[in-house]
Design an enzyme around this catalytic site. Structure first.
Site, PDB file in Angstrom:
ATOM      1  N   LYS A 155       0.768  -1.243  -0.094  1.00 31.28           N
ATOM      2  CA  LYS A 155       0.022   0.080   0.109  1.00 31.28           C
ATOM      3  C   LYS A 155       0.784   1.214   0.055  1.00 31.28           C
ATOM      4  O   LYS A 155       0.511   2.104  -0.782  1.00 31.28           O
ATOM      5  CB  LYS A 155      -0.876   0.117   1.310  1.00 31.28           C
ATOM      6  CG  LYS A 155      -1.955  -1.095   0.999  1.00 31.28           C
ATOM      7  CD  LYS A 155      -2.819  -1.192   2.554  1.00 31.28           C
ATOM      8  CE  LYS A 155      -3.681  -2.347   2.194  1.00 31.28           C
ATOM      9  NZ  LYS A 155      -4.597  -2.811   3.463  1.00 31.28           N
ATOM     10  N   GLN A 176      -4.157  -1.442   9.796  1.00 29.55           N
ATOM     11  CA  GLN A 176      -4.140  -2.895   9.136  1.00 29.55           C
ATOM     12  C   GLN A 176      -4.803  -3.760  10.016  1.00 29.55           C
ATOM     13  O   GLN A 176      -4.461  -3.940  11.126  1.00 29.55           O
ATOM     14  CB  GLN A 176      -2.877  -3.353   8.530  1.00 29.55           C
ATOM     15  CG  GLN A 176      -2.589  -4.460   7.920  1.00 29.55           C
ATOM     16  CD  GLN A 176      -3.369  -4.463   6.606  1.00 29.55           C
ATOM     17  OE1 GLN A 176      -3.698  -3.547   5.984  1.00 29.55           O
ATOM     18  NE2 GLN A 176      -3.993  -5.619   5.999  1.00 29.55           N
ATOM     19  N   ASP A 211     -10.775   3.226   4.578  1.00 29.30           N
ATOM     20  CA  ASP A 211     -11.178   1.701   4.307  1.00 29.30           C
ATOM     21  C   ASP A 211     -12.655   1.658   4.153  1.00 29.30           C
ATOM     22  O   ASP A 211     -13.226   0.570   4.011  1.00 29.30           O
ATOM     23  CB  ASP A 211     -10.672   0.982   5.786  1.00 29.30           C
ATOM     24  CG  ASP A 211      -9.362   0.153   5.251  1.00 29.30           C
ATOM     25  OD1 ASP A 211      -9.439  -0.329   4.162  1.00 29.30           O
ATOM     26  OD2 ASP A 211      -8.458   0.111   6.226  1.00 29.30           O
TER      27      ASP A 211
HETATM   28  N1  GUN Z   1      -6.921  -6.491   6.255  1.00 28.93           N
HETATM   29  C1  GUN Z   1      -7.522  -7.418   5.344  1.00 28.93           C
HETATM   30  N2  GUN Z   1      -8.159  -6.578   4.626  1.00 28.93           N
HETATM   31  C2  GUN Z   1      -7.784  -5.462   4.884  1.00 28.93           C
HETATM   32  C3  GUN Z   1      -8.200  -3.989   4.309  1.00 28.93           C
HETATM   33  O1  GUN Z   1      -9.091  -3.924   3.222  1.00 28.93           O
HETATM   34  N3  GUN Z   1      -8.192  -3.076   5.052  1.00 28.93           N
HETATM   35  C4  GUN Z   1      -7.213  -3.109   6.319  1.00 28.93           C
HETATM   36  N4  GUN Z   1      -7.181  -2.015   6.744  1.00 28.93           N
HETATM   37  N5  GUN Z   1      -6.863  -4.455   6.717  1.00 28.93           N
HETATM   38  C5  GUN Z   1      -7.353  -5.445   6.085  1.00 28.93           C
END
Ligand code: GUN
Length: 285
Positions: free
Chosen positions: A54, A98, A121
């Site tokens: 990311k 995350q 998110d």
């Molecule tokens: N863990 C698995 N998928 C995601 C996501 O889309 N965002 C975040 N923040 N954590 C995750």
């Protein structure tokens, strides 16, 4: 007949280029560089890889990213303190916590603490509510990425029967809500299936579009797929150090008309949509 392979890397790269141009224009007009603050708690190696990907994508797109790395034994109060600081920081536009978080921390409490205006998110109840009502502030990254793949593959979604496997808050539930909305890559008839669904294969065999998000390696087999269906695989499962999806790619590609691979399908799209939301958050500021 072998299915069209929907290449998420190619589609995501095109979308990232467009976002990069939009970021540059926004920065030139406003003097503001969009800034994503990523929070990583603990040492889960997969989470570390996701966060690194990311951050790399941010860099390539002209978005500033900072990483806040906390030890596995971090308390909920300590994490909430960091979130409060990031909420208040005028130069931080997006906050990404995350998941998963260590077991001593309540995920919902933490996600609820992120100010909705920085919730890139789209996990906060306020943003989920706005999305469900068809007036989104942000769109959830993975479901939005799936919609973009359907558009790129030329899939007719309006009027189609879309079957979503999985009812998670991150993918299944928001995916189903987005497919049923009025709009592009939407207007579908939607069925949500989950672990207690009876006669699962009978339902999945009716799907024009089948979206698997259950987290079980190779769970969906060819006999569960209608010939000519479009199959989107959201799963990322580690099997003997190899990444595989929730669908049995090799057999289903002989039945489906189009299918996404794992890796290289939905994953890169999730990141591209996160970048889009970060720009949106900077513009909302
Ligand atoms: N863990 C698995 N998928 C995601 C996501 O889309 N965002 C975040 N923040 N954590 C995750």
């Amino acid at each position: 007949m072998s299915a069209q392979i929907i290449d998420g890397r190619v589609v995501a790269a095109e979308i990232r280029e467009q976002i990069g141009r939009d970021v540059a224009r926004f920065a030139a007009q406003s003097g503001v560089t969009p800034h994503l603050a990523a929070v990583l708690v603990g040492d889960d190696p997969a989470s570390a890889v996701y966060v690194r990907n990311k951050q790399r994508a941010c860099e390539k797109t002209g978005i500033l990213s900072t990483l806040h790395r906390l030890p596995a034994e971090t308390t909920e109060a300590e994490l909430l303190e960091l979130i409060a600081t990031l909420n208040a920081a005028a130069d931080v536009h997006g906050i990404l916590v995350q998941l998963p978080l260590p077991s001593q921390i309540n995920e919902q409490t933490v996600l609820d603490a992120v100010t909705p205006l920085k919730d890139v998110d789209c996990f906060h109840a306020e943003n989920v509510g706005l999305m469900v009502q068809g007036r989104p502030r942000f769109l959830p990254c993975t479901p939005h990425g799936v919609q973009q793949l359907l558009i790129a593959a030329g899939t007719q979604v309006a009027g189609a029967h879309a079957v979503v496997l999985g009812r998670s808050e991150i993918v299944g539930k928001p995916m189903a809500m987005m497919l049923v909305q009025r709009g592009e890559a939407a207007n579908a008839t939607v069925t949500i299936c989950h672990s207690l669904t009876k006669n699962l294969a009978e339902i999945t065999c009716q799907a024009d579009i089948l979206i698997a998000a259950i987290g079980k390696a190779n769970f969906v087999t060819a006999d569960m797929v209608k010939p000519g269906a479009v199959v989107i695989d959201v799963g990322i499962n580690r099997v003997d150090d190899k990444l595989v999806g929730d669908v049995d790619f090799e057999s289903i590609k002989e039945v489906a008309s189009a299918i996404t691979p794992v890796p290289g399908g939905v994953g890169p799209m999730t990141i591209a949509m996160l970048l889009r939301n970060t720009l949106t958050a900077a513009q909302l500021r």
